[in-house]
Design a protein around this motif. Structure first.
Motif, short mmCIF file in Angstrom:
data_model
loop_
_atom_site.label_atom_id
_atom_site.label_comp_id
_atom_site.label_asym_id
_atom_site.label_seq_id
_atom_site.Cartn_x
_atom_site.Cartn_y
_atom_site.Cartn_z
N LEU A 110 45.37 44.40 44.62
CA LEU A 110 43.41 45.05 45.64
C LEU A 110 43.81 46.84 44.36
N PRO A 111 42.04 46.37 43.67
CA PRO A 111 42.04 47.40 43.50
C PRO A 111 41.25 48.61 43.76
N LEU A 112 42.52 50.05 43.74
CA LEU A 112 41.67 50.68 44.57
C LEU A 112 41.22 51.98 44.48
N ASN A 113 40.76 51.84 42.97
CA ASN A 113 40.00 53.07 41.86
C ASN A 113 38.43 51.84 41.54
N GLU A 114 37.51 53.05 42.34
CA GLU A 114 36.69 52.42 42.11
C GLU A 114 35.86 52.25 40.47
N ALA A 115 36.72 52.58 39.59
CA ALA A 115 35.62 53.40 37.98
C ALA A 115 37.01 52.10 37.38
N LEU A 116 37.61 51.57 38.02
CA LEU A 116 37.73 50.26 36.73
C LEU A 116 36.94 49.11 37.11
N ASP A 117 36.90 48.55 36.24
CA ASP A 117 35.66 47.65 35.06
C ASP A 117 35.76 46.90 35.54
N TYR A 118 34.68 45.71 36.36
CA TYR A 118 34.85 44.63 36.25
C TYR A 118 33.58 43.72 35.58
N GLY A 119 33.27 44.27 34.77
CA GLY A 119 31.57 43.58 34.19
C GLY A 119 32.13 42.98 33.35
N PHE A 120 31.07 42.07 32.58
CA PHE A 120 31.57 41.26 31.20
C PHE A 120 32.18 42.04 30.34
N PRO A 121 33.20 41.53 29.87
CA PRO A 121 33.99 42.41 28.24
C PRO A 121 33.22 41.46 27.10
N VAL A 122 31.91 41.86 27.36
CA VAL A 122 31.30 42.18 25.46
C VAL A 122 32.45 41.44 24.19
N GLU A 123 33.36 43.18 24.77
CA GLU A 123 33.82 43.04 23.13
C GLU A 123 35.22 42.43 22.84
N GLY A 124 36.24 41.92 24.07
CA GLY A 124 37.03 40.78 24.18
C GLY A 124 37.63 41.35 25.21
N PRO A 125 38.57 40.36 25.70
CA PRO A 125 39.47 39.87 26.70
C PRO A 125 39.82 41.95 27.39
N PHE A 126 39.48 41.92 28.57
CA PHE A 126 40.07 42.85 29.04
C PHE A 126 40.61 43.16 30.83
N HIS A 127 42.06 43.75 29.81
CA HIS A 127 43.03 43.98 31.21
C HIS A 127 42.99 44.86 31.86
N VAL A 128 42.36 44.78 33.27
CA VAL A 128 42.29 45.05 33.73
C VAL A 128 43.81 46.20 34.87
N ALA A 129 44.47 45.16 34.81
CA ALA A 129 45.63 45.84 35.84
C ALA A 129 47.02 46.49 34.48
N ALA A 158 44.61 33.78 18.42
CA ALA A 158 42.99 33.39 18.73
C ALA A 158 42.25 35.13 17.29
N GLU A 159 43.11 36.38 17.18
CA GLU A 159 42.82 37.00 16.86
C GLU A 159 41.38 37.84 17.62
N LEU A 160 42.26 37.67 18.96
CA LEU A 160 41.24 38.49 20.21
C LEU A 160 41.82 39.52 20.30
N GLN A 161 41.09 40.77 19.86
CA GLN A 161 41.05 42.12 20.88
C GLN A 161 41.62 42.71 22.07
N LEU A 162 42.73 42.69 22.49
CA LEU A 162 42.67 43.14 23.81
C LEU A 162 42.22 44.87 24.06
N PHE A 163 41.55 44.63 24.97
CA PHE A 163 40.73 45.99 25.83
C PHE A 163 41.32 46.51 27.18
N ARG A 164 41.72 47.72 27.30
CA ARG A 164 42.52 48.08 28.58
C ARG A 164 41.54 49.62 29.21
N PRO A 165 42.57 49.60 30.43
CA PRO A 165 41.00 51.31 30.96
C PRO A 165 41.70 52.38 30.53
N SER A 166 40.59 52.27 30.41
CA SER A 166 40.99 54.15 29.82
C SER A 166 40.36 55.62 30.75
N GLY A 167 40.42 56.47 30.94
CA GLY A 167 40.16 56.98 31.78
C GLY A 167 39.85 56.55 33.23
#
Length: 327
Positions: free
Chosen positions: A167-186, A238-247
């Motif tokens: 369960l995500p406890l920080n409301e700053a975590l991004d669950y929006g559309f990952p337009v740039e590439g796969p986004f690893h929330v955890a 698949a040459e997809l860049q992986l993104f992760r949360p910052s801040g």
């Protein structure tokens, strides 16, 4: 209304008689009704804010029960909560929250209302899809996520591969559309248990286009573990860049892990050639060789939060993966 112990009851009764004495007019009855209405609204507001549920002399319950209460979603906002999951004013994208699942109903009862409230607060259009494995084979998380992708419908354009016990406890975590590439929330810097650099499990967002480009996940992983590591290699292929949360500054307290390892043992057994095969890359398997049957589809509401439960029977080629059954 509370009264001091030093106040004499007779004074209270005298005041009550003075208010009701004389001729009972319509205006007095109307005023009394308005007072009762205001008291009721105040009581409801305090109950929803949690102030009425605070113990007066400390909480003496076991820590596990206290934690379960904290996991409960807040009171629903006015109006129909179900409609809030698909408010067009929130944007053009819609998330398919896919939950690979089997027999963990206590966690599901917490997860669905928690996530529905969390995503509504962030104004993320979504639908929660629980892929419930009902066959007699070992649990296959990757295949269930593949089923979720195929069964999620054309009204969603990106998906979240989401564990039911995280369960995500920080409301700053991004669950929006990952337009740039796969986004690893955890991400490894935030997950309470797994911290190696190539970890992509727990919660991973990606567009349906990118998931299809990877041919989904491998269907060879029966039992617990390793399917995420193989999927990391697919992302690279698949040459997809992986993104992760910052801040995010909450570190390992960013998520609440509600899995009870003492109560629910993970299926970590490795049988037949599984120990050697689990480290190999599945070059061809994925969406293209997935075999399954949908037994039923149910629309369910848990504490006001809607979700779709798809009861699924996976099929196993025992000549190809004999470890789908325990000897």
């Amino acid at each position: 209304m509370m009264y001091s112990s030093r106040r004499k009851p007779v004074l209270y009764f005298k005041e009550e008689r003075r208010f009701l004495s004389g001729r009972c007019t319509i205006y007095k009855l109307f005023g009394l009704c308005m007072v009762l209405l205001l008291v009721s609204l105040l009581w409801l507001q305090l109950s929803c804010s949690g102030e009425m549920s605070t113990p007066l002399h400390g909480d003496r319950r076991p820590p596990q029960q206290q934690q379960q209460q904290q996991q409960q979603p807040p009171c629903p906002p006015a109006g129909d909560r179900a409609s809030l999951a698909d408010d067009p004013s929130w944007g053009p994208h819609r998330l398919a929250l896919i939950i690979p699942f089997r027999e963990r109903f206590d966690e599901l009862m917490v997860f669905v209302p928690f996530m529905h409230t969390f995503l509504n607060k962030k104004k993320i259009r979504h639908k929660i899809i629980v892929i419930n494995q009902v066959d007699h084979y070992r649990f296959n998380r990757a295949s269930l996520i593949n089923v979720g992708y195929l069964e999620s419908g054309n009204d969603t354009d990106y998906l979240a591969m989401h564990d039911v016990d995280l369960l995500p406890l920080n409301e700053a975590l991004d669950y929006g559309f990952p337009v740039e590439g796969p986004f690893h929330v955890a991400s490894p810097e935030l997950h309470p248990l797994y911290h190696y650099k190539t970890y992509v499990g727990g919660i991973l967002l990606l567009t349906k286009k990118h998931y299809h480009a990877c041919n989904g996940m491998s269907n060879r992983f029966w039992g617990w573990g390793r399917e995420d590591d193989e999927f990391y290699r697919r992302l690279r292929k698949a040459e997809l860049q992986l993104f992760r949360p910052s801040g995010i500054t909450t570190g390992y307290k960013t998520f609440l892990h509600i899995h009870d390892s003492a109560w629910r043992k993970r299926d970590q057994k490795r049988v037949a050639a599984q120990k050697q095969e689990q480290f190999k890359v599945d070059q061809e398997g994925g969406l293209t060789n997935l075999r399954y049957q949908v037994e039923s589809r149910q629309e369910v509401t848990i504490s006001g939060a809607p979700c779709t439960v798809i009861n699924t029977k996976l099929e196993c080629d025992q000549d190809h993966t004999p470890w789908c059954l325990l000897a």
